[in-house]
Write a protein that holds these residues in place. Structure first.
Motif, PDB file in Angstrom:
ATOM      1  N   TRP A  44    -146.562  45.270  32.654  1.00  0.00           N
ATOM      2  CA  TRP A  44    -146.675  43.947  32.028  1.00  0.00           C
ATOM      3  C   TRP A  44    -147.822  43.940  31.027  1.00  0.00           C
ATOM      4  O   TRP A  44    -147.688  43.418  29.918  1.00  0.00           O
ATOM      5  CB  TRP A  44    -146.876  42.880  33.101  1.00  0.00           C
ATOM      6  N   MET A  45    -148.935  44.533  31.402  1.00  0.00           N
ATOM      7  CA  MET A  45    -150.098  44.602  30.516  1.00  0.00           C
ATOM      8  C   MET A  45    -149.762  45.379  29.245  1.00  0.00           C
ATOM      9  O   MET A  45    -150.112  44.955  28.134  1.00  0.00           O
ATOM     10  CB  MET A  45    -151.263  45.264  31.261  1.00  0.00           C
ATOM     11  N   ALA A  46    -149.091  46.514  29.387  1.00  0.00           N
ATOM     12  CA  ALA A  46    -148.700  47.317  28.228  1.00  0.00           C
ATOM     13  C   ALA A  46    -147.759  46.533  27.316  1.00  0.00           C
ATOM     14  O   ALA A  46    -147.906  46.558  26.081  1.00  0.00           O
ATOM     15  CB  ALA A  46    -148.047  48.620  28.684  1.00  0.00           C
ATOM     16  N   ALA A  47    -146.805  45.802  27.905  1.00  0.00           N
ATOM     17  CA  ALA A  47    -145.876  45.001  27.109  1.00  0.00           C
ATOM     18  C   ALA A  47    -146.622  43.888  26.380  1.00  0.00           C
ATOM     19  O   ALA A  47    -146.337  43.597  25.210  1.00  0.00           O
ATOM     20  CB  ALA A  47    -144.780  44.421  28.001  1.00  0.00           C
ATOM     21  N   LYS A  48    -147.566  43.276  27.058  1.00  0.00           N
ATOM     22  CA  LYS A  48    -148.367  42.205  26.444  1.00  0.00           C
ATOM     23  C   LYS A  48    -149.133  42.744  25.240  1.00  0.00           C
ATOM     24  O   LYS A  48    -149.193  42.100  24.195  1.00  0.00           O
ATOM     25  CB  LYS A  48    -149.334  41.629  27.489  1.00  0.00           C
ATOM     26  N   LEU A  49    -149.717  43.924  25.375  1.00  0.00           N
ATOM     27  CA  LEU A  49    -150.484  44.515  24.279  1.00  0.00           C
ATOM     28  C   LEU A  49    -149.594  44.878  23.090  1.00  0.00           C
ATOM     29  O   LEU A  49    -150.068  44.935  21.954  1.00  0.00           O
ATOM     30  CB  LEU A  49    -151.258  45.741  24.769  1.00  0.00           C
ATOM     31  N   GLN A  50    -148.319  45.117  23.339  1.00  0.00           N
ATOM     32  CA  GLN A  50    -147.388  45.458  22.267  1.00  0.00           C
ATOM     33  C   GLN A  50    -146.704  44.227  21.669  1.00  0.00           C
ATOM     34  O   GLN A  50    -145.974  44.345  20.700  1.00  0.00           O
ATOM     35  CB  GLN A  50    -146.331  46.438  22.791  1.00  0.00           C
ATOM     36  N   SER A  51    -146.965  43.066  22.230  1.00  0.00           N
ATOM     37  CA  SER A  51    -146.321  41.840  21.763  1.00  0.00           C
ATOM     38  C   SER A  51    -147.105  41.224  20.605  1.00  0.00           C
ATOM     39  O   SER A  51    -148.152  41.735  20.201  1.00  0.00           O
ATOM     40  CB  SER A  51    -146.226  40.828  22.911  1.00  0.00           C
ATOM     41  N   ASP A  52    -146.617  40.100  20.127  1.00  0.00           N
ATOM     42  CA  ASP A  52    -147.315  39.388  19.053  1.00  0.00           C
ATOM     43  C   ASP A  52    -148.635  38.781  19.532  1.00  0.00           C
ATOM     44  O   ASP A  52    -149.449  38.364  18.720  1.00  0.00           O
ATOM     45  CB  ASP A  52    -146.416  38.315  18.440  1.00  0.00           C
ATOM     46  N   GLN A  53    -148.839  38.738  20.836  1.00  0.00           N
ATOM     47  CA  GLN A  53    -150.094  38.242  21.411  1.00  0.00           C
ATOM     48  C   GLN A  53    -151.045  39.390  21.758  1.00  0.00           C
ATOM     49  O   GLN A  53    -152.102  39.174  22.341  1.00  0.00           O
ATOM     50  CB  GLN A  53    -149.812  37.436  22.674  1.00  0.00           C
ATOM     51  N   GLY A  54    -150.669  40.601  21.383  1.00  0.00           N
ATOM     52  CA  GLY A  54    -151.417  41.790  21.772  1.00  0.00           C
ATOM     53  C   GLY A  54    -152.851  41.817  21.298  1.00  0.00           C
ATOM     54  O   GLY A  54    -153.753  42.175  22.056  1.00  0.00           O
ATOM     55  N   GLU A  55    -153.082  41.450  20.057  1.00  0.00           N
ATOM     56  CA  GLU A  55    -154.445  41.503  19.522  1.00  0.00           C
ATOM     57  C   GLU A  55    -155.360  40.527  20.244  1.00  0.00           C
ATOM     58  O   GLU A  55    -156.494  40.847  20.577  1.00  0.00           O
ATOM     59  CB  GLU A  55    -154.442  41.232  18.014  1.00  0.00           C
ATOM     60  N   HIS A  56    -154.839  39.335  20.520  1.00  0.00           N
ATOM     61  CA  HIS A  56    -155.637  38.342  21.256  1.00  0.00           C
ATOM     62  C   HIS A  56    -155.941  38.836  22.674  1.00  0.00           C
ATOM     63  O   HIS A  56    -157.079  38.750  23.136  1.00  0.00           O
ATOM     64  CB  HIS A  56    -154.906  37.000  21.313  1.00  0.00           C
ATOM     65  N   ALA A  57    -154.924  39.370  23.348  1.00  0.00           N
ATOM     66  CA  ALA A  57    -155.123  39.892  24.705  1.00  0.00           C
ATOM     67  C   ALA A  57    -156.146  41.016  24.692  1.00  0.00           C
ATOM     68  O   ALA A  57    -157.033  41.076  25.552  1.00  0.00           O
ATOM     69  CB  ALA A  57    -153.799  40.386  25.288  1.00  0.00           C
ATOM     70  N   ARG A  58    -156.050  41.897  23.715  1.00  0.00           N
ATOM     71  CA  ARG A  58    -156.985  43.023  23.596  1.00  0.00           C
ATOM     72  C   ARG A  58    -158.422  42.514  23.468  1.00  0.00           C
ATOM     73  O   ARG A  58    -159.335  43.011  24.132  1.00  0.00           O
ATOM     74  CB  ARG A  58    -156.599  43.882  22.396  1.00  0.00           C
ATOM     75  N   GLU A  59    -158.628  41.512  22.619  1.00  0.00           N
ATOM     76  CA  GLU A  59    -159.971  40.959  22.423  1.00  0.00           C
ATOM     77  C   GLU A  59    -160.508  40.308  23.694  1.00  0.00           C
ATOM     78  O   GLU A  59    -161.654  40.548  24.090  1.00  0.00           O
ATOM     79  CB  GLU A  59    -159.947  39.938  21.277  1.00  0.00           C
ATOM     80  N   VAL A  60    -159.673  39.487  24.326  1.00  0.00           N
ATOM     81  CA  VAL A  60    -160.096  38.788  25.542  1.00  0.00           C
ATOM     82  C   VAL A  60    -160.402  39.776  26.654  1.00  0.00           C
ATOM     83  O   VAL A  60    -161.450  39.701  27.309  1.00  0.00           O
ATOM     84  CB  VAL A  60    -159.014  37.773  25.991  1.00  0.00           C
ATOM     85  N   TRP A  61    -159.499  40.723  26.880  1.00  0.00           N
ATOM     86  CA  TRP A  61    -159.680  41.681  27.968  1.00  0.00           C
ATOM     87  C   TRP A  61    -160.852  42.618  27.707  1.00  0.00           C
ATOM     88  O   TRP A  61    -161.585  42.970  28.639  1.00  0.00           O
ATOM     89  CB  TRP A  61    -158.409  42.471  28.208  1.00  0.00           C
ATOM     90  N   ALA A  62    -161.041  43.031  26.463  1.00  0.00           N
ATOM     91  CA  ALA A  62    -162.171  43.917  26.140  1.00  0.00           C
ATOM     92  C   ALA A  62    -163.494  43.200  26.389  1.00  0.00           C
ATOM     93  O   ALA A  62    -164.424  43.780  26.962  1.00  0.00           O
ATOM     94  CB  ALA A  62    -162.082  44.401  24.699  1.00  0.00           C
ATOM     95  N   GLU A  63    -163.585  41.947  25.993  1.00  0.00           N
ATOM     96  CA  GLU A  63    -164.819  41.194  26.214  1.00  0.00           C
ATOM     97  C   GLU A  63    -165.071  41.004  27.708  1.00  0.00           C
ATOM     98  O   GLU A  63    -166.201  41.137  28.183  1.00  0.00           O
ATOM     99  CB  GLU A  63    -164.755  39.838  25.509  1.00  0.00           C
ATOM    100  N   LYS A  64    -164.032  40.702  28.437  1.00  0.00           N
ATOM    101  CA  LYS A  64    -164.164  40.540  29.897  1.00  0.00           C
ATOM    102  C   LYS A  64    -164.632  41.841  30.546  1.00  0.00           C
ATOM    103  O   LYS A  64    -165.513  41.833  31.409  1.00  0.00           O
ATOM    104  CB  LYS A  64    -162.826  40.093  30.478  1.00  0.00           C
ATOM    105  N   GLY A  65    -164.075  42.968  30.117  1.00  0.00           N
ATOM    106  CA  GLY A  65    -164.476  44.265  30.662  1.00  0.00           C
ATOM    107  C   GLY A  65    -165.907  44.612  30.310  1.00  0.00           C
ATOM    108  O   GLY A  65    -166.670  45.095  31.157  1.00  0.00           O
ATOM    109  N   LYS A  66    -166.305  44.361  29.057  1.00  0.00           N
ATOM    110  CA  LYS A  66    -167.687  44.639  28.650  1.00  0.00           C
ATOM    111  C   LYS A  66    -168.669  43.801  29.462  1.00  0.00           C
ATOM    112  O   LYS A  66    -169.712  44.303  29.895  1.00  0.00           O
ATOM    113  CB  LYS A  66    -167.862  44.356  27.157  1.00  0.00           C
TER     114      LYS A  66
END
Length: 81
Positions: A44-66
């Motif tokens: 599901w995570m991989a599909a989300k990252l490949q979707s039109d919402q992928g860039e937003h998810a990447r930013e949110v998740w990267a900030e949360k991880g950092k």
């Protein structure tokens, strides 16, 4: 040591580190180690990252991880893991 052995050890270390992140995030505990559930979540995570919402998810998740890594270094736990 042969180059293939070095490569294999690097790959093994990489896989162990990725598995450690699954444990560190609490995924193993909250899924009761259900491999199908964990795999499904990763798909599901991989599909989300490949979707039109992928860039937003990447930013949110990267900030949360950092933030979580930073809190971990300080000995704190993130409040909304």
């Amino acid at each position: 040591m042969c180059s293939w052995q070095v490569d294999r050890r690097k790959r093994t270390r990489h896989l162990i580190e990725l598995g450690g992140l699954v444990v560190k995030a609490g995924i193993v505990d909250v899924t009761k180690d259900d491999r199908a559930l964990i795999y499904g979540g990763l798909l599901w995570m991989a599909a989300k990252l490949q979707s039109d919402q992928g860039e937003h998810a990447r930013e949110v998740w990267a900030e949360k991880g950092k933030s979580a890594f930073k809190a971990d270094r300080k000995g704190d736990l993130p409040s909304d893991r």
